[in-house]
Design an enzyme around this catalytic site. Structure first.
Site, PDB file in Angstrom:
ATOM      1  N   HIS A   1       0.834  -1.207   0.000  1.00 34.20           N
ATOM      2  CA  HIS A   1       0.000   0.000   0.000  1.00 34.20           C
ATOM      3  C   HIS A   1       0.867   1.255   0.000  1.00 34.20           C
ATOM      4  O   HIS A   1       0.699   2.153  -0.836  1.00 34.20           O
ATOM      5  CB  HIS A   1      -0.905  -0.046   1.236  1.00 34.20           C
ATOM      6  CG  HIS A   1      -1.852   1.101   1.357  1.00 34.20           C
ATOM      7  ND1 HIS A   1      -3.183   0.986   1.050  1.00 34.20           N
ATOM      8  CD2 HIS A   1      -1.668   2.382   1.770  1.00 34.20           C
ATOM      9  CE1 HIS A   1      -3.788   2.152   1.264  1.00 34.20           C
ATOM     10  NE2 HIS A   1      -2.890   3.012   1.695  1.00 34.20           N
ATOM     11  N   GLU A   2       1.801   1.328   0.928  1.00 32.39           N
ATOM     12  CA  GLU A   2       2.628   2.534   1.057  1.00 32.39           C
ATOM     13  C   GLU A   2       3.565   2.711  -0.131  1.00 32.39           C
ATOM     14  O   GLU A   2       3.851   3.838  -0.548  1.00 32.39           O
ATOM     15  CB  GLU A   2       3.405   2.520   2.376  1.00 32.39           C
ATOM     16  CG  GLU A   2       2.541   2.471   3.626  1.00 32.39           C
ATOM     17  CD  GLU A   2       1.479   3.567   3.690  1.00 32.39           C
ATOM     18  OE1 GLU A   2       1.640   4.624   3.034  1.00 32.39           O
ATOM     19  OE2 GLU A   2       0.463   3.367   4.384  1.00 32.39           O
TER      20      GLU A   2
ATOM     21  N   HIS B   1       1.732   4.539  -2.817  1.00 23.27           N
ATOM     22  CA  HIS B   1       1.832   5.991  -2.625  1.00 23.27           C
ATOM     23  C   HIS B   1       3.197   6.506  -3.078  1.00 23.27           C
ATOM     24  O   HIS B   1       3.303   7.525  -3.777  1.00 23.27           O
ATOM     25  CB  HIS B   1       1.666   6.332  -1.144  1.00 23.27           C
ATOM     26  CG  HIS B   1       0.272   6.220  -0.628  1.00 23.27           C
ATOM     27  ND1 HIS B   1      -0.808   6.827  -1.229  1.00 23.27           N
ATOM     28  CD2 HIS B   1      -0.226   5.574   0.461  1.00 23.27           C
ATOM     29  CE1 HIS B   1      -1.903   6.558  -0.536  1.00 23.27           C
ATOM     30  NE2 HIS B   1      -1.586   5.805   0.492  1.00 23.27           N
TER      31      HIS B   1
ATOM     32  N   HIS C   1       3.816   6.476  -6.826  1.00 18.39           N
ATOM     33  CA  HIS C   1       2.965   7.531  -7.381  1.00 18.39           C
ATOM     34  C   HIS C   1       3.656   8.888  -7.213  1.00 18.39           C
ATOM     35  O   HIS C   1       3.750   9.677  -8.163  1.00 18.39           O
ATOM     36  CB  HIS C   1       1.612   7.510  -6.666  1.00 18.39           C
ATOM     37  CG  HIS C   1       0.575   8.397  -7.289  1.00 18.39           C
ATOM     38  ND1 HIS C   1      -0.665   8.577  -6.722  1.00 18.39           N
ATOM     39  CD2 HIS C   1       0.586   9.163  -8.413  1.00 18.39           C
ATOM     40  CE1 HIS C   1      -1.375   9.405  -7.478  1.00 18.39           C
ATOM     41  NE2 HIS C   1      -0.638   9.779  -8.501  1.00 18.39           N
TER      42      HIS C   1
END
Length: 600
Positions: free
Chosen positions: A387-388, A391, A394
């Site tokens: 998940h991190e 981020h 991105h």
């Protein structure tokens, strides 16, 4: 459970390397003074912006000084979060925030000054070759005309920024540095350290006595301070209401969503669609009660895995291998960026005393996209790492492909890339695992992820909106009122299968996202968008993956978030993505029940 180590006991390779921002605290100090000394240069622009050349000059000044401040703030806040009990870095973060207020105050004239330019003239300036890097920023500014105040009023609001941030600061310091919990006790009388970082792990224990002890000890502490914490939260809500009223928005939610050009219908569609499908969550809680063979399902039973006797520990080293393999559909370049982050200390891996709880990705233009973890050896933390990194990559792509003024991205799209990575990881693991019990465990984790990301965050969104509405109607946000609203929502969402108690009513006091001004609903909308995009990439191959990277990950804030998502392949302007996400949850429930039957 092992004692939590001190910060100085962490191995260097398990900590993030912040020397790439500043080699030392002294270097940070020099940068701080340099920005501090530049405040005042903006005075030469305050007589008015009378040409596109002057407009370009002031915009470039704003961009340059903002880039420099970004590094100052990020370094201070990361240093603070790695050990919130360290007074030196608490001081640095406080100073960085103060500098930010001073900078905001100094630059507060800018938006009114630009909007003093006639609308048609500003549009003409924006079309010029000289200002092409600021064209979209100027377009967005034009849409804000009804909500921008006079120069003096803007300056006053900017000066109030530090004061208005106080509720969040007080809550953060109390929650992360000061609040301590009694040890949880298992069925054999053994004590287990209870912290923000270990709490969920304890709730996943197969020992129900331990789960109950952790649950009651944690919420008893929050309950002890519920009156104080109700006022820190009320103080935060008051700042939202004040800001919305001062800027001529019809509500706090209107301001929060309008700032990102999100129609309020998106929020209402989410809540309505999720409420229409609460029977699926009720089905899941009833299934949980049956599998656990409980006469009474308590809130401390909703996290424990439904699949017993599965040895599915995941070390951090194993997590790296799973992650790099699962992300292969996104191509060699994407995977190479993740590997760079793993190899070059973007990640602060393990918990230590005083470390901020939870996990996040952080950074700014010109820095690495750092990741804070509080690693525990389980599948949940593997998904958190994926998940991190969603981020972080991105952010990496946005900063590499956009100028700093457009390298950030709206919080509306922020959770898409992160949840997208989780979907790819789940798909890869399910295909590679041969042990049906592990597959069952994985589906259970997916169900839990959906429950936590879509149902739970939408419940939070309902709570957040309700308490804003209460405050806007003039009702005080007392602890008893907050407990009442939260308790009713909890019962509505989890249904009749759960036997409620007074402890869960105070859970609102534990949630830091309620201090983030209409943030939480975007976890659910982001999950829905990610569900659609990941399915497209897995089914469409490299060409679709390239579209996702080029039209979404690289775009930063160069367009409105809904348009960026539409160009990437998903339309969030209607409820269809939410409805499709609900179908995913239902299919996972079906899959879980089928696997369960095969193993009997």
């Amino acid at each position: 459970m092992a004692e939590v180590i001190k910060r100085e006991e962490q191995k260097l390779e398990n900590t993030w390397d912040l020397t790439s921002i500043f080699e030392s605290d002294d270097a940070w100090e020099e940068a701080y003074k340099a920005v501090e000394q530049r405040i005042g240069e903006e005075e030469k622009f305050k007589n008015g912006i009378d040409s596109k050349e002057t407009l370009l000059e002031v915009l470039e000044f704003d961009r340059e000084i903002s880039e420099a401040f970004g590094k100052i703030y990020v370094y201070a806040h990361l240093k603070h979060d790695q050990d919130t009990s360290n007074d030196t870095y608490s001081g640095l973060e406080t100073r960085a925030r103060s500098l930010g207020v001073s900078l905001s105050t100094a630059l507060s004239f800018l938006t009114p000054a630009i909007l003093a330019i006639p609308e048609d003239t500003l549009k003409e300036y924006a079309e010029s070759e000289q200002l092409k890097e600021f064209k979209f920023d100027l377009e967005k500014l034009n849409t804000q005309r009804p909500h921008v105040l006079s120069d003096k009023e803007e300056q006053l609001l900017a000066r109030a920024g530090e004061v208005m941030h106080t509720p969040t600061q007080v809550y953060g310091m109390f929650n992360n540095a000061d609040l301590e919990f009694p040890s949880a006790v298992d069925k054999d009388g053994n004590e287990h350290t209870l912290t923000q970082g270990t709490y969920i792990d304890l709730l996943k224990s197969s020992d129900r006595t331990l789960r109950q002890s952790a649950y009651e000890n944690l919420y008893s502490q929050y309950g002890q301070y519920k009156n104080t914490l109700s006022q820190t939260l009320a103080g935060e809500i008051n700042t939202h209401v004040f800001s919305a009223q001062a800027r001529n928005y019809h509500s706090s939610r209107h301001q929060a969503l309008k700032n990102n050009h999100i129609p309020e219908e998106v929020y209402d569609n989410l809540v309505k669609t999720v409420n229409d499908n609460l029977h699926l969550l009720h089905r899941y809680t009833e299934l949980r009660k049956e599998i656990l063979e409980l006469d009474s399902l308590k809130m401390y039973d909703v996290y424990t895995p439904l699949v017993k006797d599965v040895d599915f520990k995941v070390t951090y080293a194993e997590a790296e291998e799973w992650l790099l393999s699962a992300l292969q559909p996104l191509g060699e370049e994407y995977v190479g960026i993740v590997k760079e982050g793993l190899d070059n200390r973007w990640v602060d891996v393990y918990e230590n005393k005083g470390k901020r709880s939870g996990a996040y990705s952080s950074g700014t233009f010109g820095t690495n996209p750092y990741i804070l973890m509080n690693w525990q050896d389980n599948v949940d933390n593997l998904f958190t790492l994926a998940h991190e990194f969603g981020h972080s990559v991105h952010s990496y792509y946005s900063r590499q492909n956009q100028t700093s003024n457009q390298s950030g991205y709206s919080i509306f799209v922020a959770e898409v890339a992160s949840t997208f990575n989780e979907a790819l990881l789940a798909d890869y693991m399910f295909k590679k695992l041969e042990d049906k019990k592990k597959k069952l465990y994985l589906v259970n984790e997916q169900l839990e992820g959906f429950r936590g990301t879509v149902f739970r965050q939408t419940m939070f969104a309902e709570f957040e909106h309700k308490i804003h509405e209460l405050r806007e109607a003039g009702e005080p946000l007392t602890a008893s009122r907050l407990n009442e609203v939260y308790g009713e929502l909890n019962q509505k969402y989890f249904g009749e299968s759960v036997d409620y108690d007074e402890y869960i009513d105070v859970e609102w006091a534990r949630i830091p996202h309620f201090y983030m001004n209409y943030y939480v609903y975007q976890y659910a909308t982001g999950y829905s968008a990610a569900s659609s995009l990941s399915k497209q990439v897995l089914e469409g191959g490299s060409e679709v993956a390239e579209r996702y990277i080029n039209e979404f990950l690289k775009k930063g804030s160069s367009n409105y978030p809904i348009e960026i998502l539409k160009n990437a392949g998903v339309n969030m302007a209607d409820s269809e993505p939410i409805e499709n996400a609900m179908k995913v949850f239902e299919s996972q429930l079906d899959q879980f029940e089928e696997l369960l039957a095969e193993l009997k």
